[in-house]
Design a protein around this motif. Structure first.
Motif, mmCIF file in Angstrom:
data_model
loop_
_atom_site.group_PDB
_atom_site.id
_atom_site.type_symbol
_atom_site.label_atom_id
_atom_site.label_comp_id
_atom_site.label_asym_id
_atom_site.label_seq_id
_atom_site.Cartn_x
_atom_site.Cartn_y
_atom_site.Cartn_z
ATOM 1 N N TYR A 164 38.816 22.407 53.622
ATOM 2 C CA TYR A 164 40.242 22.475 53.969
ATOM 3 C C TYR A 164 40.970 23.623 53.302
ATOM 4 O O TYR A 164 42.052 24.004 53.719
ATOM 5 C CB TYR A 164 40.932 21.162 53.586
ATOM 6 N N ARG A 165 40.374 24.126 52.195
ATOM 7 C CA ARG A 165 41.107 25.180 51.499
ATOM 8 C C ARG A 165 40.148 26.056 50.704
ATOM 9 O O ARG A 165 39.210 25.557 50.079
ATOM 10 C CB ARG A 165 42.137 24.554 50.551
ATOM 11 N N THR A 166 40.417 27.361 50.760
ATOM 12 C CA THR A 166 39.681 28.299 49.906
ATOM 13 C C THR A 166 40.697 29.162 49.180
ATOM 14 O O THR A 166 41.613 29.711 49.801
ATOM 15 C CB THR A 166 38.740 29.178 50.753
ATOM 16 N N ILE A 167 40.514 29.245 47.863
ATOM 17 C CA ILE A 167 41.369 30.108 47.044
ATOM 18 C C ILE A 167 40.461 31.209 46.504
ATOM 19 O O ILE A 167 39.452 30.913 45.851
ATOM 20 C CB ILE A 167 41.988 29.320 45.868
ATOM 21 N N ALA A 168 40.769 32.452 46.826
ATOM 22 C CA ALA A 168 39.871 33.547 46.432
ATOM 23 C C ALA A 168 40.699 34.685 45.857
ATOM 24 O O ALA A 168 41.727 35.070 46.412
ATOM 25 C CB ALA A 168 39.084 34.032 47.639
ATOM 26 N N ASP A 169 40.211 35.206 44.745
ATOM 27 C CA ASP A 169 40.965 36.262 44.045
ATOM 28 C C ASP A 169 40.041 37.410 43.672
ATOM 29 O O ASP A 169 38.940 37.178 43.165
ATOM 30 C CB ASP A 169 41.571 35.665 42.756
ATOM 31 N N LEU A 170 40.477 38.621 43.955
ATOM 32 C CA LEU A 170 39.836 39.781 43.338
ATOM 33 C C LEU A 170 40.936 40.707 42.842
ATOM 34 O O LEU A 170 41.628 41.356 43.637
ATOM 35 C CB LEU A 170 38.893 40.532 44.286
ATOM 36 N N SER A 171 41.097 40.723 41.548
ATOM 37 C CA SER A 171 42.150 41.521 40.933
ATOM 38 C C SER A 171 41.576 42.243 39.722
ATOM 39 O O SER A 171 40.709 41.709 39.032
ATOM 40 C CB SER A 171 43.301 40.618 40.457
ATOM 41 N N VAL A 172 42.053 43.463 39.497
ATOM 42 C CA VAL A 172 41.593 44.215 38.324
ATOM 43 C C VAL A 172 42.834 44.551 37.491
ATOM 44 O O VAL A 172 43.825 45.032 38.022
ATOM 45 C CB VAL A 172 40.846 45.508 38.720
ATOM 46 N N GLY A 173 42.798 44.251 36.211
ATOM 47 C CA GLY A 173 43.996 44.397 35.374
ATOM 48 C C GLY A 173 44.171 45.828 34.902
ATOM 49 O O GLY A 173 43.666 46.204 33.861
ATOM 50 N N ARG A 174 44.919 46.622 35.653
ATOM 51 C CA ARG A 174 45.147 48.017 35.257
ATOM 52 C C ARG A 174 46.625 48.264 34.992
ATOM 53 O O ARG A 174 47.139 49.357 35.223
ATOM 54 C CB ARG A 174 44.621 48.955 36.367
ATOM 55 N N ASP A 175 47.302 47.205 34.496
ATOM 56 C CA ASP A 175 48.724 47.332 34.143
ATOM 57 C C ASP A 175 48.871 48.339 33.000
ATOM 58 O O ASP A 175 48.050 48.359 32.083
ATOM 59 C CB ASP A 175 49.233 45.953 33.678
ATOM 60 N N ALA A 176 49.890 49.180 33.060
ATOM 61 C CA ALA A 176 50.099 50.200 32.025
ATOM 62 C C ALA A 176 51.586 50.229 31.669
ATOM 63 O O ALA A 176 52.423 49.722 32.423
ATOM 64 C CB ALA A 176 49.633 51.554 32.543
ATOM 65 N N PRO A 177 51.934 50.816 30.501
ATOM 66 C CA PRO A 177 53.354 50.833 30.091
ATOM 67 C C PRO A 177 54.243 51.529 31.121
ATOM 68 O O PRO A 177 53.772 52.341 31.924
ATOM 69 C CB PRO A 177 53.328 51.621 28.775
ATOM 70 N N GLU A 178 55.516 51.223 31.040
ATOM 71 C CA GLU A 178 56.566 51.850 31.858
ATOM 72 C C GLU A 178 56.350 51.685 33.354
ATOM 73 O O GLU A 178 56.595 52.606 34.145
ATOM 74 C CB GLU A 178 56.704 53.338 31.498
ATOM 75 N N GLY A 179 55.857 50.521 33.718
ATOM 76 C CA GLY A 179 55.720 50.215 35.147
ATOM 77 C C GLY A 179 54.570 50.920 35.827
ATOM 78 O O GLY A 179 54.395 50.817 37.043
ATOM 79 N N LYS A 180 53.768 51.623 35.058
ATOM 80 C CA LYS A 180 52.668 52.391 35.659
ATOM 81 C C LYS A 180 51.438 51.509 35.861
ATOM 82 O O LYS A 180 51.291 50.451 35.260
ATOM 83 C CB LYS A 180 52.292 53.568 34.738
ATOM 84 N N ILE A 181 50.559 52.010 36.695
ATOM 85 C CA ILE A 181 49.223 51.427 36.849
ATOM 86 C C ILE A 181 48.257 52.474 36.316
ATOM 87 O O ILE A 181 48.467 53.680 36.504
ATOM 88 C CB ILE A 181 48.937 51.088 38.319
ATOM 89 N N ASP A 182 47.227 51.996 35.649
ATOM 90 C CA ASP A 182 46.332 52.897 34.925
ATOM 91 C C ASP A 182 45.327 53.597 35.861
ATOM 92 O O ASP A 182 44.108 53.497 35.693
ATOM 93 C CB ASP A 182 45.600 52.077 33.845
ATOM 94 N N PHE A 183 45.856 54.229 36.876
ATOM 95 C CA PHE A 183 45.096 55.157 37.724
ATOM 96 C C PHE A 183 46.016 56.354 37.961
ATOM 97 O O PHE A 183 47.210 56.146 38.232
ATOM 98 C CB PHE A 183 44.783 54.561 39.113
#
Ligand SMILES: NC(=O)C1=CN([C@@H]2O[C@H](COP(=O)(O)OP(=O)(O)OC[C@H]3O[C@@H](n4cnc5c(N)ncnc54)[C@H](OP(=O)(O)O)[C@@H]3O)[C@@H](O)[C@H]2O)C=CC1
Ligand SMILES: O=C1OC[C@@H](O)[C@H](O)[C@H]1O
Length: 393
Positions: A164-183
């Protein structure tokens, strides 16, 4: 040919980046190391839009046979009569034009994920493959893992009841200071000119698990395209950084929740501490999939009768000891080889119709989130001289 002679497929590699290297090294492993004896792979040519030298360096780096041809253009590769199938390993922005270039030249194609930038492009590629009687497959390698096959068997055998339900996640934590993403903004992960963003790069795996468990496992006549409700946060480049999708399959009373983000991580420490990245929930129990959604390594099966004790199944990705290599992409290559051997134009494990429905879900998600990509990469008009095919950047 005697039945004991493996069927050989001759590959041409289009592009020389990270995944091209990983996939090619898998092609070069001995199939016996994964107990496969009916098909084998040869890498006969590699092309780089940057230069012939780069293709030659790649051939050395992956330790391919010295007879492997190096080309300094994608056009030369697709014209090579010794190549049976082209593996398209460019950024998603390029897939439509590059795969069309290969199909137009009469080549079979295995194309990296996400298959295209838009569903219209996917439909065009499939129409072309069909009209030219060519094999065409989206390279969602995870579908061909023994672990995925086991999950589909468990579902269809009713091991956890109706799903009845599937919960699926693929996330990579690339949070960086000042609202940036580390790419860097130019990186394909966030660069809109290269169809960057969490959804097309990572979300496709979360959707793969939703589709494997709630759609693919349904009888053909009962398959239904889902309703889609999406929440999308955009990065300053215009690409999506966090995207959450609810997919509703009304006839089956089931929901899929597909999550992806470049800000938070599915597995902050890469050590399974965070638990299951995928939970497939049925009326009688659930299957938990452990490890990153693209390369999971364990299943935990918990039923109402489990009484606190999950059944644990481990899946090790075999290595070719001589090459000291094995990533898990060889199973999709074996599938492509068997399809070519058997004259099948599409894989039963990821049929064309399913690739289209998944691309339609991604289209709708991006539409709801207001994410748009440039015309050059979202057009569905094939242009052999597009800079995406000639490499004139
Ligand atoms: N299945 C999987 O596990 C993975 C799949 N992927 C998919 O593979 C594809 C490529 O990703 P990845 O290998 O990480 O990317 P890379 O940036 O490492 O490589 C992409 C290659 O594409 C070619 N290319 C042509 N034009 C451009 C351009 N304008 N900008 C950048 N590269 C260009 C280049 O090769 P050349 O100069 O030789 O032509 C380049 O080396 C993506 O679609 C991604 O989704 C990526 C990682 C894992
Ligand atoms: O397909 C992929 O799987 C692994 C990820 O790290 C990568 O970004 C993605 O392209």
């Amino acid at each position: 040919m005697s039945s004991s002679t493996p069927y050989t497929v001759r590959w041409g590699i289009l592009a020389t980046g990270w995944i091209a290297e990983t996939f090619t090294k898998d092609l070069l492993t001995n199939p016996a190391s994964r107990d496969v004896h009916d098909v084998r792979h040869e890498v006969v040519a590699v092309s780089s839009s940057s230069s012939k030298d780069r293709a030659a360096e790649f051939i050395k780096k992956v330790d391919a046979p010295s007879s492997t041809k190096a080309y300094g253009s994608y056009h030369e590769l697709v014209a090579d009569p010794d190549v049976d199938i082209i593996y398209v390993a460019t950024p998603h922005s390029h897939h439509f034009q590059n795969a069309m270039l290969a199909l137009d030249a009469g080549k079979n194609v295995l194309c990296e994920k996400s298959l295209t930038v838009t569903a219209a492009q996917t439909r065009k590629l499939i129409e072309t493959a069909r009209s030219k009687n060519l094999f065409f497959m989206e390279a969602v390698w995870t579908r061909y893992f023994p672990l995925s096959i086991k999950v589909r068997e468990l579902i269809t055998s009713g091991a956890i009841g109706n799903v009845y339900r599937t919960i699926a996640d693929l996330s990579v934590g690339r949070d960086a200071p000042e609202g940036k993403i580390d790419f860097p903004d130019t990186n394909r992960m966030v660069n809109a000119d290269l169809a960057g963003g969490a959804l097309l790069d990572l979300g496709i795996y979360a959707l793969t698990w939703v589709f494997q468990s709630l759609y693919h496992t349904q009888p053909e006549v009962e398959k239904e395209a889902p309703n889609v409700i999406a929440a999308v946060n955009k990065y300053h480049t215009g690409a999506d950084e966090t995207t959450s999708i609810i997919l509703q399959f009304p006839k089956h009373r089931s929901h899929g929740i597909a999550l992806t983000s470049l800000r938070v991580a599915s597995e902050p420490d890469n050590k399974d501490t965070a638990g299951a990245s995928i939970r497939i929930q049925g009326g009688l129990g659930e299957i938990q999939v452990i490890g990153p959604a693209y390369r999971p390594h364990q299943l935990r099966i918990i039923t109402k009768e489990s009484d606190g004790k999950a059944e644990i199944l481990d899946f090790v990705i075999p290595k070719d000891k001589e090459r000291d290599w094995g990533h898990g992409m060889f199973w999709e290559a074996d599938e492509a080889a068997r399809c070519l051997r058997d004259g099948q134009k599409e894989s039963k494990t990821l049929p064309w119709s399913e690739s289209i429905v998944i691309m339609e879900v991604m289209d709708e998600t991006l539409r709801q989130g207001g994410v748009t990509y440039p015309e050059l990469i979202s057009t569905d008009v094939f242009d052999p001289q597009s800079p995406l095919n000639t490499g004139k950047r």
